[in-house]
Write an enzyme that holds these catalytic residues in place. Structure first.
Site, mmCIF file in Angstrom:
data_model
loop_
_atom_site.group_PDB
_atom_site.id
_atom_site.type_symbol
_atom_site.label_atom_id
_atom_site.label_comp_id
_atom_site.label_asym_id
_atom_site.label_seq_id
_atom_site.Cartn_x
_atom_site.Cartn_y
_atom_site.Cartn_z
ATOM 1 N N ASP A 7 -8.772 10.249 -6.126
ATOM 2 C CA ASP A 7 -8.291 9.570 -7.328
ATOM 3 C C ASP A 7 -8.886 8.167 -7.366
ATOM 4 O O ASP A 7 -8.784 7.420 -6.395
ATOM 5 C CB ASP A 7 -6.756 9.484 -7.262
ATOM 6 N N HIS B 14 -6.079 -1.113 -16.828
ATOM 7 C CA HIS B 14 -5.007 -0.612 -15.963
ATOM 8 C C HIS B 14 -4.899 -1.454 -14.694
ATOM 9 O O HIS B 14 -3.801 -1.883 -14.311
ATOM 10 C CB HIS B 14 -5.260 0.857 -15.615
ATOM 11 N N GLU C 23 0.609 9.041 -14.809
ATOM 12 C CA GLU C 23 -0.664 8.359 -15.008
ATOM 13 C C GLU C 23 -1.557 9.319 -15.775
ATOM 14 O O GLU C 23 -1.885 10.403 -15.287
ATOM 15 C CB GLU C 23 -1.298 7.942 -13.675
ATOM 16 N N GLU D 120 -4.869 10.686 -16.893
ATOM 17 C CA GLU D 120 -6.201 10.581 -16.307
ATOM 18 C C GLU D 120 -7.094 11.728 -16.782
ATOM 19 O O GLU D 120 -6.628 12.712 -17.350
ATOM 20 C CB GLU D 120 -6.117 10.630 -14.777
ATOM 21 N N ASP E 266 -1.282 12.185 -12.881
ATOM 22 C CA ASP E 266 -1.044 11.760 -11.500
ATOM 23 C C ASP E 266 0.377 11.201 -11.422
ATOM 24 O O ASP E 266 0.600 9.994 -11.438
ATOM 25 C CB ASP E 266 -2.094 10.697 -11.156
ATOM 26 N N ARG F 251 7.130 5.083 -8.328
ATOM 27 C CA ARG F 251 6.733 3.683 -8.114
ATOM 28 C C ARG F 251 7.505 2.994 -7.001
ATOM 29 O O ARG F 251 6.963 2.101 -6.339
ATOM 30 C CB ARG F 251 6.908 2.895 -9.409
ATOM 31 N N GLN G 134 6.053 4.318 -3.732
ATOM 32 C CA GLN G 134 4.703 3.766 -3.592
ATOM 33 C C GLN G 134 4.734 2.283 -3.192
ATOM 34 O O GLN G 134 3.984 1.843 -2.306
ATOM 35 C CB GLN G 134 3.974 3.946 -4.925
ATOM 36 N N LYS H 286 2.694 9.671 -4.417
ATOM 37 C CA LYS H 286 1.788 10.453 -5.266
ATOM 38 C C LYS H 286 1.722 11.930 -4.863
ATOM 39 O O LYS H 286 1.393 12.774 -5.696
ATOM 40 C CB LYS H 286 0.364 9.902 -5.126
ATOM 41 N N THR I 13 0.425 16.680 -8.701
ATOM 42 C CA THR I 13 -0.616 16.223 -9.611
ATOM 43 C C THR I 13 -0.902 17.392 -10.540
ATOM 44 O O THR I 13 -1.306 18.462 -10.074
ATOM 45 C CB THR I 13 -1.899 15.842 -8.836
ATOM 46 N N GLU J 62 3.007 0.331 -17.048
ATOM 47 C CA GLU J 62 2.394 -0.653 -17.938
ATOM 48 C C GLU J 62 3.091 -0.704 -19.299
ATOM 49 O O GLU J 62 3.294 -1.773 -19.866
ATOM 50 C CB GLU J 62 0.927 -0.299 -18.157
#
Lengths: 410, 410
Positions: free
Chosen positions: B121, B128, B195, B197, B229, B233, B236, B249, B253, B356
């Protein structure tokens, strides 16, 4: 159990009937045919041929082209196969059948014994993590705040796990810009290093979403190998903030050719070091089977011993690592490989990386041949070997060795 | 090329003859048989059956139980198979043969179309990375010093890559100790995020020790998928220093079921953003084929659009990522998957993660149904879809969608 059949080619020693590690071999006359072998002394038993000769119900697993079907078969089968091997190799009545199936070790080629699914590398030695913290982050606390609360780990590249003996090509890559420059350095790494580690091979898969508790460790983990997590320190130092090691590690990870079953290491079980922080229930191992392993590693450069890392000093155990790896519901697959992280003991002569042995390159090692090393040079051969106490007084279980020679950058 | 055969079940639209993405399906009457399908309008062509009907020299590849043999066959074969599919689906003379092999999309079950080898990844959106830096490390520079010099990436867990539609069980794990406590929090994540992607699927392997230059990108990369993904948080944030994301993570996925061949995206190629730092030669793409892709993503929560991330704004291209991934000699394997990292554009409505979009949870989103979200709740369904410009004016290539619903922690 019966005494083993000693033949001209078998001097059990480190590889007697209490060990019986599994590997994958081919012979010169059939180089394309990969066969499962079991090491016995200085010989390799053709396990598939033996299974057929003895009409084993597990012949399908032992005639497979790699260990994966056996790994997937689960612990009751692992135990049954191990008992059968001890019988075949140990009963005098089987000697005539077995003798022609024992090939001298030096006549076979050994291969990567299993297909690696995911590869995870941990960071479980307090001495290693403390040394690295002091060397790389001298202005910060040696251990990050999370270190005593969870076994830190990350995913590595499964596709570059190679068997012992595979040359390791010096990687190229970016390094930090030099003083006064804002352009990164680029070229073959100047700080090529090793990390002496122990790897754990997963056999039985787990269900997605279902954590694997420490008590299920033996149901899922088949055995143990030695592992060299080759590292390019200059590449790693420039890339690893904020998402961790990547190209500084992904060029090669070497593993020993023999997978020693967990059942061969019962006499090596020891309590891990005293923990000085309380652990969450899924990591707490009070009252459980001792999770440490008394494996004695030796690291040699060009034949010269440079370190003797003691695996018994690891803060986090493999059972804790497995519990942590799956606590978020991540499933296990057959062939998953997780490694301990660099094994370093408390003494200077017990450090498992050149980064620590030379304190970041500041204090090069002098080898008995008069040369010195801060990091590895082209042509250097690094060998990590290990043994563990066996079940009878003074006996030893050999874990074999993982070796690799540095080839110049292309 | 000839006009496609429009049948009752084919309304090409986003999935016309210029698209033809590959997937893997099964039908209700043969749930155990996985077959390669090619999406055409709202139908799925049974590609293996078509290959047999037309006596294709590539029938072996198209009757395989997953896409890996086709991926491994290399670019000349990919092109030949694509040309054949366009002929089979487009020639009026083939209509009678093809019609019974087109199954309505809503009658099949889609599966993960390839066996994932290694999963990497990246972190290739400047918007970002800048947002995340500002949110998580407000006292430091938003971008780390290496960010403009190399595409930062890390290895993820290949074994938990799942196909769109697979429920995502809320993971449990450790989080930072609360104020005044020195014991980590533990429980189901409270900051479950997405996420958005784009993933790139490697077909042709590379030799160990041999970097893959940007110019060889099309020889190695077969196609493109969408990828979510999923990220916890709080897990992480506590674990990721110093070795990067791991359990935050590795629980899941999700990827879209359709792999769009690179050849279908020629009209979507665009120049990447202006680079404001000089690049090392292996990353420099001056004068090369434009490496950006004009893919327009949409993120929906429970059907409500919440963001429209523009892939064309990504700072690092997939060709640069491939060159970086292999510059140290790491080999590629068939089935390697590498993802772009979160796609976020410069505008607030173009951000590809809730982290975000809600600025770390500070500014929850209000959905049209009146509810608000800082992070995901149990039962939430997240869908990422995308399209790209097609070769004729106003035409579009659909990338389908990747969707997943959050299930409560076990």
């Amino acid at each position: 159990m019966p005494a083993p059949a000693h033949t001209a080619t078998t001097r059990p020693g480190l590889f007697g009937p209490d060990n019986l590690p599994y590997g994958l071999f081919s012979t010169a006359d059939e180089p394309g045919a990969r066969r499962i072998g079991v090491r016995f002394g200085d010989a390799v038993l053709d396990a598939g041929a033996a299974a057929r000769a003895f009409r084993s119900p597990h012949a399908r697993l032992l005639t497979a082209p790699d260990l994966n079907p056996l790994l997937a078969a689960g612990r009751p089968v692992w135990r049954a196969v191990r008992a059968a091997l001890r019988d075949w190799l140990g009963s005098p009545g089987h000697r005539a059948t077995v003798a022609p199936l024992l090939l001298p070790l030096d006549t076979v080629t050994l291969h990567l014994p299993f297909r690696v699914a995911d590869y995870v590398d941990f960071y479980a030695s307090e001495h290693h993590a403390t040394n690295v913290g002091r060397i790389l982050r001298p202005d910060a606390a040696a251990l990050t705040p999370n270190w005593k609360h969870l076994p830190i780990g990350y995913h590595g590249r499964a596709g570059t796990v190679v068997v012992s003996g595979t040359p390791v090509v010096r990687p190229r890559g970016q390094g930090r810009p030099g003083t006064g420059s804002d352009r990164p350095a680029f070229g073959p790494t100047r700080r090529l290093d090793i990390e002496a580690e122990v790897g754990f091979v997963v056999g039985t898969p787990s269900e997605p979403g279902r954590p694997v508790p420490q008590t299920a460790f033996r149901d899922h983990v088949f055995g143990v190998c030695l592992l060299n997590d080759w590292s390019a320190r200059d590449i790693q130092a420039w890339e690893y903030v904020p998402l961790g090691p990547f190209l500084g590690k992904s060029f090669a990870t070497s593993v020993s050719p023999w997978i020693t079953p967990l059942d061969a290491l019962d006499a090596a079980r020891v309590a891990p070091p005293e923990r000085d922080h309380p652990l969450l229930p899924y990591l707490d191992d009070e009252g459980l089977e001792p999770g440490g392993l008394d494996l004695r590693l030796t690291v040699r450069i060009n034949g010269h011993p440079v370190s003797e890392p003691p695996f018994a000093t690891m803060y986090w155990t493999a059972a804790q690592q497995l519990a942590h790896l799956t606590v978020n519901g991540a499933r296990l697959r057959t062939g998953d490989l997780f490694a301990s992280g660099t094994v370093s003991g408390p003494e200077p002569g017990q450090r498992g990386s050149l980064l620590e042995l030379t304190w970041g390159g500041r204090d090069p090692l002098t080898l008995p041949d008069g040369t010195s090393r801060a990091f590895l040079e082209d042509g250097d051969e690094v060998t990590i070997s290990a043994w563990a106490p066996g079940p009878s007084a003074g006996s030893r279980i050999g874990l074999g060795e993982v070796t690799g020679r540095v080839a110049p950058a292309h």
